[in-house]
Design a protein around this motif. Structure first.
Motif, PDB file in Angstrom:
ATOM      1  N   HIS A   1      24.325  35.848 -29.758  1.00  0.00           N
ATOM      2  CA  HIS A   1      24.772  37.099 -29.791  1.00  0.00           C
ATOM      3  C   HIS A   1      24.138  37.975 -30.721  1.00  0.00           C
ATOM      4  CE1 HIS A   1      28.612  39.500 -29.717  1.00  0.00           C
ATOM      5  NE2 HIS A   1      28.293  39.780 -31.027  1.00  0.00           N
ATOM      6  N   TYR A   2      23.968  39.027 -30.198  1.00  0.00           N
ATOM      7  CA  TYR A   2      23.179  40.336 -30.970  1.00  0.00           C
ATOM      8  C   TYR A   2      24.034  41.184 -31.544  1.00  0.00           C
ATOM      9  CZ  TYR A   2      18.656  39.179 -28.756  1.00  0.00           C
ATOM     10  OH  TYR A   2      17.345  38.411 -28.324  1.00  0.00           O
TER      11      TYR A   2
ATOM     12  N   GLN B   1      32.610  32.826 -34.364  1.00  0.00           N
ATOM     13  CA  GLN B   1      31.362  33.398 -33.458  1.00  0.00           C
ATOM     14  C   GLN B   1      30.068  32.958 -34.236  1.00  0.00           C
ATOM     15  OE1 GLN B   1      32.734  37.571 -33.515  1.00  0.00           O
ATOM     16  NE2 GLN B   1      33.041  37.451 -31.397  1.00  0.00           N
ATOM     17  N   VAL B   2      30.115  32.941 -35.767  1.00  0.00           N
ATOM     18  CA  VAL B   2      28.614  32.832 -36.292  1.00  0.00           C
ATOM     19  C   VAL B   2      28.331  31.183 -36.037  1.00  0.00           C
ATOM     20  CG1 VAL B   2      27.810  32.376 -38.597  1.00  0.00           C
ATOM     21  CG2 VAL B   2      29.168  34.596 -38.009  1.00  0.00           C
ATOM     22  N   ARG B   3      29.472  30.451 -36.188  1.00  0.00           N
ATOM     23  CA  ARG B   3      29.171  29.024 -35.922  1.00  0.00           C
ATOM     24  C   ARG B   3      28.545  28.731 -34.563  1.00  0.00           C
ATOM     25  NH1 ARG B   3      34.402  27.311 -37.319  1.00  0.00           N
ATOM     26  NH2 ARG B   3      33.888  27.618 -39.614  1.00  0.00           N
ATOM     27  N   ALA B   4      29.202  29.367 -33.629  1.00  0.00           N
ATOM     28  CA  ALA B   4      28.806  29.284 -31.989  1.00  0.00           C
ATOM     29  C   ALA B   4      27.398  29.792 -31.984  1.00  0.00           C
ATOM     30  CB  ALA B   4      29.771  29.989 -31.317  1.00  0.00           C
ATOM     31  N   ALA B   5      27.141  30.736 -32.775  1.00  0.00           N
ATOM     32  CA  ALA B   5      25.518  31.203 -32.444  1.00  0.00           C
ATOM     33  C   ALA B   5      24.662  30.558 -33.192  1.00  0.00           C
ATOM     34  CB  ALA B   5      25.653  32.702 -33.056  1.00  0.00           C
ATOM     35  N   LEU B   6      24.738  29.909 -34.216  1.00  0.00           N
ATOM     36  CA  LEU B   6      24.039  29.229 -34.897  1.00  0.00           C
ATOM     37  C   LEU B   6      23.941  27.781 -34.342  1.00  0.00           C
ATOM     38  CD1 LEU B   6      24.889  29.892 -38.609  1.00  0.00           C
ATOM     39  CD2 LEU B   6      22.774  30.448 -37.311  1.00  0.00           C
TER      40      LEU B   6
ATOM     41  N   VAL C   1      21.113  24.694 -30.200  1.00  0.00           N
ATOM     42  CA  VAL C   1      20.648  23.471 -30.597  1.00  0.00           C
ATOM     43  C   VAL C   1      21.559  22.159 -29.663  1.00  0.00           C
ATOM     44  CG1 VAL C   1      21.052  21.806 -32.511  1.00  0.00           C
ATOM     45  CG2 VAL C   1      20.105  24.239 -32.862  1.00  0.00           C
ATOM     46  N   VAL C   2      22.868  22.497 -29.750  1.00  0.00           N
ATOM     47  CA  VAL C   2      23.585  21.556 -29.071  1.00  0.00           C
ATOM     48  C   VAL C   2      23.184  21.364 -27.549  1.00  0.00           C
ATOM     49  CG1 VAL C   2      26.037  21.118 -28.585  1.00  0.00           C
ATOM     50  CG2 VAL C   2      25.506  21.825 -30.863  1.00  0.00           C
ATOM     51  N   LEU C   3      23.151  22.908 -26.932  1.00  0.00           N
ATOM     52  CA  LEU C   3      22.834  22.684 -25.543  1.00  0.00           C
ATOM     53  C   LEU C   3      21.361  22.097 -25.367  1.00  0.00           C
ATOM     54  CD1 LEU C   3      23.298  23.864 -22.894  1.00  0.00           C
ATOM     55  CD2 LEU C   3      22.154  26.125 -23.413  1.00  0.00           C
ATOM     56  N   GLY C   4      20.548  22.155 -26.199  1.00  0.00           N
ATOM     57  CA  GLY C   4      19.200  21.365 -26.178  1.00  0.00           C
ATOM     58  C   GLY C   4      19.450  19.620 -25.973  1.00  0.00           C
ATOM     59  N   LEU C   5      20.483  19.220 -27.020  1.00  0.00           N
ATOM     60  CA  LEU C   5      20.730  17.822 -27.026  1.00  0.00           C
ATOM     61  C   LEU C   5      21.402  17.476 -25.698  1.00  0.00           C
ATOM     62  CD1 LEU C   5      20.598  15.161 -28.409  1.00  0.00           C
ATOM     63  CD2 LEU C   5      22.663  16.012 -29.638  1.00  0.00           C
TER      64      LEU C   5
END
Ligand code: NAP
Length: 171
Positions: free
Chosen positions: A89-90, A100-105, A109-113
Motif C-alpha cells: 500500500h502506497y 494496514q501496517v501489519r498487512a503491508a509488512l 512474505v506470507v504470500l510467497g510462503l
C-alpha cells in the motif's frame, strides 16, 4: 500452437491488469495456455476474453484457503507462476492504521510462503515461481510511505522461499 512456451501453462496471480495481463498476452503469443486470477470477476472476464483463455479464478490472493483451493482445483500440471497481486500500500505511514501496517509488512512474505506450499506440487520440473518486488525497496521516500520497508524485506526471504519450495516437491 508453436512458440517458446508451446505446451506449457502459465498462471498469473494478478492477471487481469498491468504487468500480469501484459505477461499473459506475451505468454499466449509464445503458445502457452494461461490461467488468470484477480479479485474483480468483471475485469477478469474482460482480460480473459482479450487474451483468449477460459481459465480464470476470482479470489483474493491473501485469502490462504482460497489460494490453496485454486491450486488444488487446477485440472493439470502447470509450468510457471507470476505473482503481481497483493502489492504494498502506497501512502503516508501516519495515515495507516495498525492492521494496514501489519498487512503491508507481512503480506508479500506470507504470500510467497503460501505459494511455495501450494503451487510446488502442481508444477512440472523446470517450472518457475516469480514474485514481484519494486524499486521502492532501494530508497526511502516520504511519499512512498511503508512501501520502501515492505519491499526491502523481500530479498532475504527469497532463499527461504526456495528452500520451502524444494521441500514442497518442486525442482
Ligand atoms: N507498474 C509498475 O511500474 C511497477 C513497477 C515495479 C513494481 N510494481 C509492483 O508490481 C505489482 C503489480 O503492479 P501492476 O502495475 O501490474 O498493478 P495493477 O495494474 O494494479 O494490477 C494488479 C493485478 O493484481 C490483481 N490484484 C491486486 N491485488 C490482489 C489481491 N489481493 N488478490 C488477487 N488479485 C489481486 C488486480 O486485480 P483486482 O484488483 O481485480 O484484484 C490486477 O489484476 C505491484 O506489487 C507493484 O507494486 C509495479
Amino acid at each position: 500452437m508453436t512458440g517458446e512456451l508451446a505446451g506449457q501453462t502459465v498462471v498469473l496471480i494478478g492477471g487481469s491488469a498491468g504487468i500480469g495481463l501484459e505477461t499473459a498476452r506475451r505468454a499466449r503469443a509464445e503458445g502457452a495456455q494461461v490461467v488468470l486470477t484477480g479479485r474483480d470477476p468483471d475485469r477478469l472476464a474482460l482480460a480473459a476474453q482479450e487474451v483468449g483463455t477460459e481459465r480464470t479464478a476470482a479470489f483474493d490472493a491473501n485469502d490462504h484457503a482460497a489460494l490453496a483451493e485454486f491450486f488444488q482445483g487446477l485440472p493439470g500440471p502447470i509450468d510457471h507462476v507470476l505473482v503481481t497481486a497483493g502489492g504494498p500500500h502506497y501512502g503516508p505511514l501516519l495515515e495507516m492504521d495498525a492492521a494496514q501496517v501489519r498487512a503491508a509488512l507481512s503480506g508479500h512474505v506470507v504470500l510467497g510462503l503460501e505459494l511455495a506450499r501450494h503451487a510446488a506440487g502442481r508444477m512440472r520440473p523446470g517450472g518457475t515461481l516469480l514474485l514481484m518486488g519494486g524499486t521502492g525497496g532501494r530508497r526511502v521516500g516520504h511519499g512512498l510511505g511503508i512501501v520502501s520497508a515492505a519491499t526491502a524485506a523481500l530479498p532475504p526471504f527469497t532463499p527461504l522461499w526456495r528452500w520451502s519450495w524444494r521441500r514442497c516437491g518442486s525442482t
